[in-house]
Every structure is written in C-alpha cells, then in structure tokens.
Design a protein around this motif. Structure first.
Motif, PDB file in Angstrom:
ATOM      1  N   GLN A 248       0.847  -1.190   0.000  1.00  0.00           N
ATOM      2  CA  GLN A 248       0.000   0.000   0.000  1.00  0.00           C
ATOM      3  C   GLN A 248       0.882   1.238   0.000  1.00  0.00           C
ATOM      4  OE1 GLN A 248      -2.595   0.433   3.352  1.00  0.00           O
ATOM      5  NE2 GLN A 248      -3.808   1.996   2.364  1.00  0.00           N
ATOM      6  N   LEU A 249       0.578   2.171  -0.873  1.00  0.00           N
ATOM      7  CA  LEU A 249       1.373   3.389  -0.981  1.00  0.00           C
ATOM      8  C   LEU A 249       0.870   4.454  -0.015  1.00  0.00           C
ATOM      9  CD1 LEU A 249       1.736   3.807  -4.850  1.00  0.00           C
ATOM     10  CD2 LEU A 249       3.250   2.616  -3.251  1.00  0.00           C
ATOM     11  N   THR A 250       1.810   5.177   0.559  1.00  0.00           N
ATOM     12  CA  THR A 250       1.532   6.283   1.457  1.00  0.00           C
ATOM     13  C   THR A 250       2.227   7.508   0.901  1.00  0.00           C
ATOM     14  OG1 THR A 250       1.461   4.796   3.336  1.00  0.00           O
ATOM     15  CG2 THR A 250       1.846   7.119   3.799  1.00  0.00           C
ATOM     16  N   LYS A 251       1.515   8.585   0.646  1.00  0.00           N
ATOM     17  CA  LYS A 251       2.128   9.810   0.144  1.00  0.00           C
ATOM     18  C   LYS A 251       2.574  10.652   1.326  1.00  0.00           C
ATOM     19  CE  LYS A 251       1.447  13.552  -3.151  1.00  0.00           C
ATOM     20  NZ  LYS A 251       0.484  14.193  -4.050  1.00  0.00           N
ATOM     21  N   ARG A 252       3.866  11.014   1.295  1.00  0.00           N
ATOM     22  CA  ARG A 252       4.435  11.743   2.412  1.00  0.00           C
ATOM     23  C   ARG A 252       5.604  12.585   1.934  1.00  0.00           C
ATOM     24  NH1 ARG A 252       4.509  10.359   8.299  1.00  0.00           N
ATOM     25  NH2 ARG A 252       6.334  11.513   8.883  1.00  0.00           N
ATOM     26  N   ASP A 253       5.581  13.869   2.237  1.00  0.00           N
ATOM     27  CA  ASP A 253       6.691  14.767   1.900  1.00  0.00           C
ATOM     28  C   ASP A 253       7.070  14.706   0.419  1.00  0.00           C
ATOM     29  OD1 ASP A 253       6.843  15.489   4.617  1.00  0.00           O
ATOM     30  OD2 ASP A 253       8.211  13.835   5.050  1.00  0.00           O
ATOM     31  N   GLY A 254       6.082  14.706  -0.461  1.00  0.00           N
ATOM     32  CA  GLY A 254       6.343  14.733  -1.895  1.00  0.00           C
ATOM     33  C   GLY A 254       6.842  13.434  -2.480  1.00  0.00           C
ATOM     34  N   ARG A 255       6.630  12.337  -1.777  1.00  0.00           N
ATOM     35  CA  ARG A 255       7.036  11.013  -2.269  1.00  0.00           C
ATOM     36  C   ARG A 255       6.070   9.976  -1.732  1.00  0.00           C
ATOM     37  NH1 ARG A 255      11.628   9.295   2.131  1.00  0.00           N
ATOM     38  NH2 ARG A 255      10.443  10.190   3.824  1.00  0.00           N
ATOM     39  N   TYR A 256       6.126   8.810  -2.312  1.00  0.00           N
ATOM     40  CA  TYR A 256       5.345   7.686  -1.813  1.00  0.00           C
ATOM     41  C   TYR A 256       6.267   6.763  -1.038  1.00  0.00           C
ATOM     42  CZ  TYR A 256       1.574   9.044  -4.956  1.00  0.00           C
ATOM     43  OH  TYR A 256       0.576   9.735  -5.587  1.00  0.00           O
ATOM     44  N   ILE A 257       5.731   6.157   0.012  1.00  0.00           N
ATOM     45  CA  ILE A 257       6.443   5.157   0.789  1.00  0.00           C
ATOM     46  C   ILE A 257       5.614   3.890   0.766  1.00  0.00           C
ATOM     47  CG2 ILE A 257       7.302   4.515   3.079  1.00  0.00           C
ATOM     48  CD1 ILE A 257       7.577   7.501   3.678  1.00  0.00           C
ATOM     49  N   ALA A 258       6.282   2.762   0.616  1.00  0.00           N
ATOM     50  CA  ALA A 258       5.637   1.455   0.676  1.00  0.00           C
ATOM     51  C   ALA A 258       6.558   0.503   1.426  1.00  0.00           C
ATOM     52  CB  ALA A 258       5.351   0.930  -0.724  1.00  0.00           C
TER      53      ALA A 258
ATOM     54  N   LEU B 152       5.922  10.900  -9.088  1.00  0.00           N
ATOM     55  CA  LEU B 152       6.574  11.156  -7.801  1.00  0.00           C
ATOM     56  C   LEU B 152       7.523  10.005  -7.447  1.00  0.00           C
ATOM     57  CD1 LEU B 152       3.676  12.580  -5.596  1.00  0.00           C
ATOM     58  CD2 LEU B 152       5.621  13.820  -6.569  1.00  0.00           C
ATOM     59  N   PRO B 153       8.544  10.291  -6.648  1.00  0.00           N
ATOM     60  CA  PRO B 153       9.442   9.223  -6.204  1.00  0.00           C
ATOM     61  C   PRO B 153       8.690   8.200  -5.362  1.00  0.00           C
ATOM     62  CG  PRO B 153      10.377  11.387  -5.735  1.00  0.00           C
ATOM     63  CD  PRO B 153       8.962  11.611  -6.178  1.00  0.00           C
ATOM     64  N   LEU B 154       9.083   6.950  -5.492  1.00  0.00           N
ATOM     65  CA  LEU B 154       8.520   5.851  -4.706  1.00  0.00           C
ATOM     66  C   LEU B 154       9.667   5.184  -3.966  1.00  0.00           C
ATOM     67  CD1 LEU B 154       6.406   3.776  -3.790  1.00  0.00           C
ATOM     68  CD2 LEU B 154       6.730   2.620  -5.993  1.00  0.00           C
ATOM     69  N   HIS B 155       9.586   5.179  -2.638  1.00  0.00           N
ATOM     70  CA  HIS B 155      10.582   4.522  -1.793  1.00  0.00           C
ATOM     71  C   HIS B 155       9.919   3.299  -1.176  1.00  0.00           C
ATOM     72  CE1 HIS B 155      12.947   8.527  -1.118  1.00  0.00           C
ATOM     73  NE2 HIS B 155      12.850   8.187  -2.387  1.00  0.00           N
TER      74      HIS B 155
END
Length: 186
Positions: free
Chosen positions: A33-43, A132-135
């Motif tokens: 599940q992706l979470t948008k945070r500080d101009g990027r997505y975190i998974a 957007l960047p995805l981390h």
C-alpha cells in the motif's frame, strides 16, 4: 543509494474498530500500500519487517506519546507479527486512565487507526505512475512503535479489542534509541 540512515519514519493508516475484551488487535500495514508523504510515496514490501520483528522491543503508545505507554514487546504486552499480506499487532491494554479512555473511544468507533515508527533498513527507489518518487522498504532495522492514533492519514487497516494472555521478558535499549531518534531538536 539503497540505505536509510538514522531517520525515523512514522506512517499512519486508517481502519475500523470493534470491541471484544481488553486487547487491541489490528492490521497495522498492508504490504504494497502506498503512502504519500513529503512529496514522495512510501511502501513496505512483504518481509520488510522480518529482521525488526526478531530484534526490536516494539512499544505501543497512544498517539505516539511516550508518556502514554500501553505495552511493550519484551514484556509480552505487545505482540507484532507479519505474514505475506500485512503487519499485525496485538496490544494488551493496561488498567490505566488513558488506556480506559482509549478503550471507550474504540468501543464508540471514534478511534480505529494505527501508526508505526521505523528506522533504518534498505529501500528501493523508483518512480510512481504519477511521476513522484517511490521509496519501497525491503527491510526495516527497527520497529519502534505500533500506536493507535486519532488522526488517520490513509485507509487499509483494522483494529479491534479482544482478550488474550501474554508472557514476560525484559529490555530497555529500543526506547532509548527511539527517544534519541525522534527528539524534536534534531
């Protein structure tokens, strides 16, 4: 770069809650599940928490407030596990004023969200479909806390209360590291 240094991420997900006894139980994170945070997505990838689940003395707090401790893994009052789909937590609520208040909020359906704090690990960097960047965390070094929270950011989890026995053991290091890494003056 594939590593994360001494940075703590707090990620919040929303869900629904029901009451059954004295243990708060929930899905803390659905993998992928992706979470948008500080101009990027975190998974977080399946298996990302495996190392942390073996070594972390994970705590549970109300709204990440370290003065409102609900339990800890080494005492057996917090149990965290992961399967191929999700990170899950069980928190045996203490008989304290703030835990009783939390229980009432869960019973009413006002509070049904979880958040967690992690530090360290390996990430893969890519780009999401919207550019957007995805981390994506492939490993997490430390899982500091799994906390019920009142202000959710994202959907996908669940929390409920039920009764469950627990065991005991000891450790102090994770809380000291958590406090050092999350100090507001950093």
């Amino acid at each position: 770069r594939t590593g994360f240094r001494a940075m703590t991420e707090r990620v919040t997900f929303a869900g629904t809650a029901t009451m059954d006894g004295n243990t708060l139980v929930g899905v803390v994170h659905l993998f992928g599940q992706l979470t948008k945070r500080d101009g990027r997505y975190i998974a977080f990838a399946p298996g990302a928490f495996d190392k942390a689940l073996e070594t972390s003395d994970t705590r549970a707090f109300v709204n990440h407030d370290t003065t409102l401790l609900l339990g800890r893994r080494t005492n057996g009052t917090v149990r965290v596990s992961a399967d191929s789909k999700a990170l899950r937590a069980e928190i045996d609520l203490p008989n304290t004023t703030y835990a009783n208040d939390l229980r009432a909020l869960v019973e009413r359906g006002d509070l049904a969200e979880f958040s967690f704090g992690v530090s360290g690990g390996q990430i893969e960097r890519s780009q999401a479909p919207d550019g957007l960047p995805l981390h994506t965390f492939t490993t997490v070094d430390e899982l500091f806390d799994v906390s019920p929270v009142s202000v959710p950011a994202f959907a996908g989890t669940s929390a409920q209360l039920h009764e469950r026995p627990f065991g005991r053991s000891r450790s102090q290091m994770a809380l000291a590291r958590y406090r050092a890494l999350t100090r507001k003056d950093r």
